[in-house]
Design a protein around this motif. Structure first.
Motif, short mmCIF file in Angstrom:
data_model
loop_
_atom_site.label_atom_id
_atom_site.label_comp_id
_atom_site.label_asym_id
_atom_site.label_seq_id
_atom_site.Cartn_x
_atom_site.Cartn_y
_atom_site.Cartn_z
N UNK A 105 -50.66 -24.64 -1.05
CA UNK A 105 -51.13 -24.80 -0.10
C UNK A 105 -50.41 -24.82 1.40
N UNK A 106 -49.59 -24.35 1.50
CA UNK A 106 -48.48 -24.20 2.66
C UNK A 106 -49.45 -22.50 2.91
N UNK A 107 -49.46 -21.50 2.17
CA UNK A 107 -49.43 -20.66 1.94
C UNK A 107 -50.82 -20.02 2.94
N UNK A 108 -51.48 -21.48 2.07
CA UNK A 108 -53.49 -21.58 2.37
C UNK A 108 -53.79 -21.40 4.27
N UNK A 109 -52.49 -22.91 4.18
CA UNK A 109 -52.40 -23.45 5.24
C UNK A 109 -52.10 -22.34 6.29
N UNK A 110 -51.05 -21.25 6.01
CA UNK A 110 -50.88 -20.60 7.32
C UNK A 110 -52.12 -19.72 7.23
N UNK A 111 -52.30 -19.17 5.92
CA UNK A 111 -53.65 -18.07 5.78
C UNK A 111 -54.97 -18.91 7.60
N UNK A 112 -55.08 -19.81 6.88
CA UNK A 112 -55.89 -20.35 7.67
C UNK A 112 -55.91 -20.30 9.27
N UNK A 113 -54.46 -20.93 9.71
CA UNK A 113 -54.31 -20.51 10.99
C UNK A 113 -53.94 -19.47 11.43
N UNK A 114 -53.89 -18.19 10.99
CA UNK A 114 -54.20 -17.14 10.63
C UNK A 114 -55.34 -16.02 11.04
N UNK A 115 -56.41 -16.99 10.20
CA UNK A 115 -57.58 -16.67 10.28
C UNK A 115 -58.64 -17.27 11.31
N UNK A 116 -58.16 -18.16 12.34
CA UNK A 116 -58.76 -18.66 13.04
C UNK A 116 -59.16 -20.51 13.59
N UNK A 117 -57.88 -20.83 12.07
CA UNK A 117 -57.97 -22.46 11.93
C UNK A 117 -57.33 -23.08 13.10
N UNK A 118 -57.44 -24.37 14.11
CA UNK A 118 -56.11 -24.80 15.11
C UNK A 118 -55.84 -25.77 14.21
N UNK A 119 -55.44 -26.54 13.68
CA UNK A 119 -54.48 -27.78 13.94
C UNK A 119 -53.37 -28.08 14.75
N UNK A 120 -53.55 -28.65 15.81
CA UNK A 120 -52.78 -29.18 17.14
C UNK A 120 -51.52 -29.37 16.09
N UNK A 121 -50.75 -29.97 14.94
CA UNK A 121 -49.77 -28.88 14.79
C UNK A 121 -49.54 -28.45 12.72
#
Length: 249
Positions: A105-121
């Motif tokens: 899940x951490x790897x997926x979250x990081x990949x998502x941010x690198x793909x343009x997903x923009x969580x605040x934290x």
């Protein structure tokens, strides 16, 4: 303890994703680890409840081929877990939200941010630098555990993985298809991970390498240590306390 509500979100390819939801307030999305589920990683040991009590709307998908989500046997496209996360965010209309993940899940979250997903934290739990750069080796280990499932005995390095798959009633055909779809994380643009990030690791967790090296590689990250091994740290009350401290701070 309040029981989460569950609904289904339909992904782009028609796969139904079970999503568990608890609390009200600012949305926070939690992604569980490999072979696990939202129930095992976030609900069972009270982490989700602590976040809900702190004023969060806790949204916890079961990844495809996990938990109560569908487990199709077809070949999966590269990046399917990120695509599924984007479908969950779109379903709930989430624009301002926080994001945390454990292990896969951490790897997926990081990949998502690198793909343009923009969580605040962003919080990455149970993930170190080697778990990203040596991802192919981790995938090969788990595929081997699936392929040798019936022959693995106690003492085999894959015995714990087999036992966990058995306990979680993992559909091994679907899981193998999911693992084969995964590619390495593109680490060339880590400067894009600009939101405040907490890397959280168990004091006896070495499964994914150095969490502190990962902190050094990220532009806006801090480190927190909690008790536990890779598998036991998600059962520790300290994990919920640390997530509340970070996201509510």
């Amino acid at each position: 303890m309040t029981a989460p509500l569950m609904t289904y979100v339909t992904a782009a390819d028609g796969t139904r994703l079970a999503v568990h939801r608890l609390g009200a307030g600012k949305p926070i999305v939690l992604l569980h680890g490999l072979f696990s589920s939202a129930e095992v990683n976030w609900i069972k040991f009270g982490t989700a409840q602590k976040l809900a009590d702190a004023g969060f709307d806790v949204i916890m998908p079961d990844l495809r081929a996990h938990g109560m989500s569908d487990a199709p046997h077809d070949s999966y496209g590269a990046g399917v877990l990120v695509s599924d996360l984007e479908d969950v965010l779109a379903h709930f209309g989430l624009r301002q939200f926080d994001l945390a993940g454990f292990s896969l899940g951490a790897r997926t979250a990081l990949n998502a941010v690198l793909a343009g997903v923009t969580p605040e934290r962003l919080a990455l739990v149970g993930m170190g630098w080697e778990g990203l750069v040596d991802w192919d080796k981790r995938i090969a280990f788990f595929i081997d555990a699936i392929d040798r499932y019936d022959d693995i005995r106690m003492g085999d390095p894959a015995f714990f993985a087999k036992s966990f798959m058995k306990t979680q009633k993992v559909d091994r055909v679907a899981m193998r298809a999911l693992l084969l779809s995964m590619t390495g994380t593109d680490l060339s643009n880590l400067d894009a991970v600009r939101m405040p990030t907490r890397v959280i690791n168990g004091d006896k967790d070495h499964d994914n390498g150095s969490a502190q090296t990962l902190v050094q590689k990220l532009p806006n990250a801090t480190f927190a240590e909690i008790p536990g091994t890779h598998m036991s740290c998600v059962s520790e009350p300290a994990l919920g306390d640390e997530l509340v401290r970070f996201f509510a701070g």
